[in-house]
Design a protein around this motif. Structure first.
Motif, PDB file in Angstrom:
ATOM      1  N   ALA A  21     -30.131  18.406  24.589  1.00  0.00           N
ATOM      2  CA  ALA A  21     -30.500  19.850  25.240  1.00  0.00           C
ATOM      3  C   ALA A  21     -29.598  20.863  24.668  1.00  0.00           C
ATOM      4  O   ALA A  21     -30.113  22.018  24.084  1.00  0.00           O
ATOM      5  CB  ALA A  21     -30.615  19.621  26.627  1.00  0.00           C
ATOM      6  N   GLU A  22     -28.076  20.689  24.466  1.00  0.00           N
ATOM      7  CA  GLU A  22     -27.419  21.797  24.099  1.00  0.00           C
ATOM      8  C   GLU A  22     -27.617  21.981  22.411  1.00  0.00           C
ATOM      9  O   GLU A  22     -27.578  22.992  22.097  1.00  0.00           O
ATOM     10  CB  GLU A  22     -25.733  21.141  24.251  1.00  0.00           C
ATOM     11  N   ALA A  23     -27.879  21.093  21.889  1.00  0.00           N
ATOM     12  CA  ALA A  23     -28.303  21.317  20.604  1.00  0.00           C
ATOM     13  C   ALA A  23     -29.581  22.139  20.215  1.00  0.00           C
ATOM     14  O   ALA A  23     -29.758  23.028  19.441  1.00  0.00           O
ATOM     15  CB  ALA A  23     -28.532  19.895  19.409  1.00  0.00           C
ATOM     16  N   MET A  24     -30.618  21.867  21.028  1.00  0.00           N
ATOM     17  CA  MET A  24     -31.795  22.560  21.079  1.00  0.00           C
ATOM     18  C   MET A  24     -31.377  24.183  21.613  1.00  0.00           C
ATOM     19  O   MET A  24     -31.877  25.115  20.790  1.00  0.00           O
ATOM     20  CB  MET A  24     -32.804  21.763  22.002  1.00  0.00           C
ATOM     21  N   TYR A  25     -30.823  24.095  22.762  1.00  0.00           N
ATOM     22  CA  TYR A  25     -30.063  25.409  23.103  1.00  0.00           C
ATOM     23  C   TYR A  25     -29.688  26.354  22.037  1.00  0.00           C
ATOM     24  O   TYR A  25     -29.897  27.456  21.728  1.00  0.00           O
ATOM     25  CB  TYR A  25     -29.413  25.290  24.377  1.00  0.00           C
ATOM     26  N   SER A  26     -28.637  25.713  21.242  1.00  0.00           N
ATOM     27  CA  SER A  26     -28.063  26.438  20.128  1.00  0.00           C
ATOM     28  C   SER A  26     -29.025  27.056  19.090  1.00  0.00           C
ATOM     29  O   SER A  26     -28.925  27.957  18.438  1.00  0.00           O
ATOM     30  CB  SER A  26     -27.021  25.325  19.807  1.00  0.00           C
ATOM     31  N   ALA A  27     -29.884  26.215  18.813  1.00  0.00           N
ATOM     32  CA  ALA A  27     -30.924  26.266  17.711  1.00  0.00           C
ATOM     33  C   ALA A  27     -31.913  27.426  18.374  1.00  0.00           C
ATOM     34  O   ALA A  27     -32.483  28.159  17.485  1.00  0.00           O
ATOM     35  CB  ALA A  27     -31.822  25.179  17.243  1.00  0.00           C
ATOM     36  N   LEU A  28     -31.925  27.765  19.583  1.00  0.00           N
ATOM     37  CA  LEU A  28     -33.045  28.404  19.995  1.00  0.00           C
ATOM     38  C   LEU A  28     -32.393  29.980  20.247  1.00  0.00           C
ATOM     39  O   LEU A  28     -33.305  30.999  20.124  1.00  0.00           O
ATOM     40  CB  LEU A  28     -33.490  28.225  21.645  1.00  0.00           C
ATOM     41  N   GLY A  29     -31.204  30.014  20.228  1.00  0.00           N
ATOM     42  CA  GLY A  29     -30.502  31.144  20.139  1.00  0.00           C
ATOM     43  C   GLY A  29     -30.232  32.018  21.508  1.00  0.00           C
ATOM     44  O   GLY A  29     -30.532  31.307  22.612  1.00  0.00           O
ATOM     45  N   ASP A  30     -30.027  33.407  21.382  1.00  0.00           N
ATOM     46  CA  ASP A  30     -29.887  34.011  22.412  1.00  0.00           C
ATOM     47  C   ASP A  30     -30.755  34.172  23.546  1.00  0.00           C
ATOM     48  O   ASP A  30     -30.447  34.556  24.539  1.00  0.00           O
ATOM     49  CB  ASP A  30     -29.351  35.535  22.038  1.00  0.00           C
ATOM     50  N   GLU A  31     -32.124  33.926  23.130  1.00  0.00           N
ATOM     51  CA  GLU A  31     -33.238  34.137  23.974  1.00  0.00           C
ATOM     52  C   GLU A  31     -33.315  32.847  25.024  1.00  0.00           C
ATOM     53  O   GLU A  31     -34.660  32.604  25.410  1.00  0.00           O
ATOM     54  CB  GLU A  31     -34.396  34.494  23.380  1.00  0.00           C
ATOM     55  N   LYS A  66     -36.721  33.959  26.987  1.00  0.00           N
ATOM     56  CA  LYS A  66     -37.989  33.421  26.337  1.00  0.00           C
ATOM     57  C   LYS A  66     -38.000  31.816  26.330  1.00  0.00           C
ATOM     58  O   LYS A  66     -39.373  31.550  26.288  1.00  0.00           O
ATOM     59  CB  LYS A  66     -37.933  34.122  24.937  1.00  0.00           C
ATOM     60  N   ALA A  67     -37.057  31.380  26.363  1.00  0.00           N
ATOM     61  CA  ALA A  67     -37.154  29.950  26.135  1.00  0.00           C
ATOM     62  C   ALA A  67     -36.139  29.225  27.262  1.00  0.00           C
ATOM     63  O   ALA A  67     -35.048  29.727  27.457  1.00  0.00           O
ATOM     64  CB  ALA A  67     -36.670  29.097  25.062  1.00  0.00           C
ATOM     65  N   VAL A  68     -36.699  28.370  28.170  1.00  0.00           N
ATOM     66  CA  VAL A  68     -35.984  27.598  29.354  1.00  0.00           C
ATOM     67  C   VAL A  68     -36.010  25.964  28.910  1.00  0.00           C
ATOM     68  O   VAL A  68     -37.230  25.632  28.559  1.00  0.00           O
ATOM     69  CB  VAL A  68     -36.521  28.031  30.480  1.00  0.00           C
ATOM     70  N   ILE A  69     -34.800  25.410  28.895  1.00  0.00           N
ATOM     71  CA  ILE A  69     -34.841  24.007  28.739  1.00  0.00           C
ATOM     72  C   ILE A  69     -34.096  23.653  30.196  1.00  0.00           C
ATOM     73  O   ILE A  69     -32.955  24.177  30.678  1.00  0.00           O
ATOM     74  CB  ILE A  69     -33.645  23.556  27.718  1.00  0.00           C
ATOM     75  N   VAL A  70     -34.926  22.774  30.840  1.00  0.00           N
ATOM     76  CA  VAL A  70     -34.452  22.076  32.020  1.00  0.00           C
ATOM     77  C   VAL A  70     -34.111  20.517  31.802  1.00  0.00           C
ATOM     78  O   VAL A  70     -34.954  19.890  31.315  1.00  0.00           O
ATOM     79  CB  VAL A  70     -35.472  22.120  33.125  1.00  0.00           C
ATOM     80  N   VAL A  71     -33.008  20.174  32.107  1.00  0.00           N
ATOM     81  CA  VAL A  71     -32.582  18.853  31.759  1.00  0.00           C
ATOM     82  C   VAL A  71     -31.688  18.357  32.851  1.00  0.00           C
ATOM     83  O   VAL A  71     -31.118  18.766  33.568  1.00  0.00           O
ATOM     84  CB  VAL A  71     -31.439  19.035  30.308  1.00  0.00           C
ATOM     85  N   ARG A  91     -36.305  24.357  16.462  1.00  0.00           N
ATOM     86  CA  ARG A  91     -36.632  25.596  15.556  1.00  0.00           C
ATOM     87  C   ARG A  91     -38.176  25.780  15.285  1.00  0.00           C
ATOM     88  O   ARG A  91     -38.587  26.540  15.461  1.00  0.00           O
ATOM     89  CB  ARG A  91     -35.557  25.677  14.330  1.00  0.00           C
ATOM     90  N   ARG A  92     -38.530  24.375  15.328  1.00  0.00           N
ATOM     91  CA  ARG A  92     -40.081  24.409  14.855  1.00  0.00           C
ATOM     92  C   ARG A  92     -40.901  24.791  16.224  1.00  0.00           C
ATOM     93  O   ARG A  92     -41.859  25.486  16.127  1.00  0.00           O
ATOM     94  CB  ARG A  92     -40.377  22.877  14.561  1.00  0.00           C
ATOM     95  N   LEU A  93     -40.372  24.400  17.397  1.00  0.00           N
ATOM     96  CA  LEU A  93     -40.924  24.802  18.612  1.00  0.00           C
ATOM     97  C   LEU A  93     -40.681  26.220  18.819  1.00  0.00           C
ATOM     98  O   LEU A  93     -41.815  26.815  19.229  1.00  0.00           O
ATOM     99  CB  LEU A  93     -40.357  24.126  20.058  1.00  0.00           C
ATOM    100  N   LYS A  94     -39.647  26.835  18.426  1.00  0.00           N
ATOM    101  CA  LYS A  94     -39.433  28.325  18.534  1.00  0.00           C
ATOM    102  C   LYS A  94     -40.562  28.984  17.670  1.00  0.00           C
ATOM    103  O   LYS A  94     -41.098  29.874  18.308  1.00  0.00           O
ATOM    104  CB  LYS A  94     -38.019  28.798  18.066  1.00  0.00           C
TER     105      LYS A  94
END
Length: 147
Positions: free
Chosen positions: A18-28, A2-7, A139-142
């Motif tokens: 990016a890893e901090a954001m990835y962790s906050a976004l969770g399994d999806e 559901k969420a993709v981070i390209v870095v 988390r706010r973006l999610k």
């Protein structure tokens, strides 16, 4: 996903953000290196985030290559934004605004202004609190994206 981070990251600072954001976004969420990016990786994403350090006042070469590939993607209906890592100086340049424009050109809906994360020197480290700030931003973006 559901969420993709390209870095892209040169000294590891942007990757830490990016890893901090990835962790906050969770399994999806999925974290993709810019040089491995292919447009079809965004097909099922609802939230798309691109991030790069600033390299000579613009995104890195790897990120610029990813943005060229992005021209083959249709981001209509996807929530998008961008971030960069940079010095906290007016002359440092920016990468995130150029990235955000590219995401919007492909039909993405910019759901938050591009964000700067601060490094204290050419090779870092990150300013204290930047990882936490990145996680909170994600988390706010999610929430905004409904992911």
């Amino acid at each position: 996903m559901k969420a993709v981070i390209v870095v892209d990251s040169v000294y590891g600072n942007t990757r830490k953000i990016a890893e901090a954001m990835y962790s906050a976004l969770g399994d999806e969420a999925q974290l993709i290196k810019a040089w491995e990016f292919q447009p079809e990786m965004l097909e099922h994403a609802q939230l798309v985030i691109f991030g790069s350090p600033i390299n000579v006042w613009r995104p890195t070469a790897n990120m610029l290559d990813a943005l060229k590939k992005l021209k083959e993607a249709d981001l209509t209906g996807k929530k998008v934004t961008a971030f960069d890592s940079r010095y906290d100086k007016w002359w440092a340049g920016t990468a995130c605004y150029r990235i955000a424009r590219a995401l919007k050109r492909q039909g993405g809906e910019l759901i938050a202004p591009p964000q700067h994360f601060i490094v204290l020197g050419p090779e870092g480290p990150l300013r204290e609190g930047e990882r936490k700030r990145a996680a909170e931003w994600a988390r706010r973006l999610k929430e905004k994206a409904g992911v």
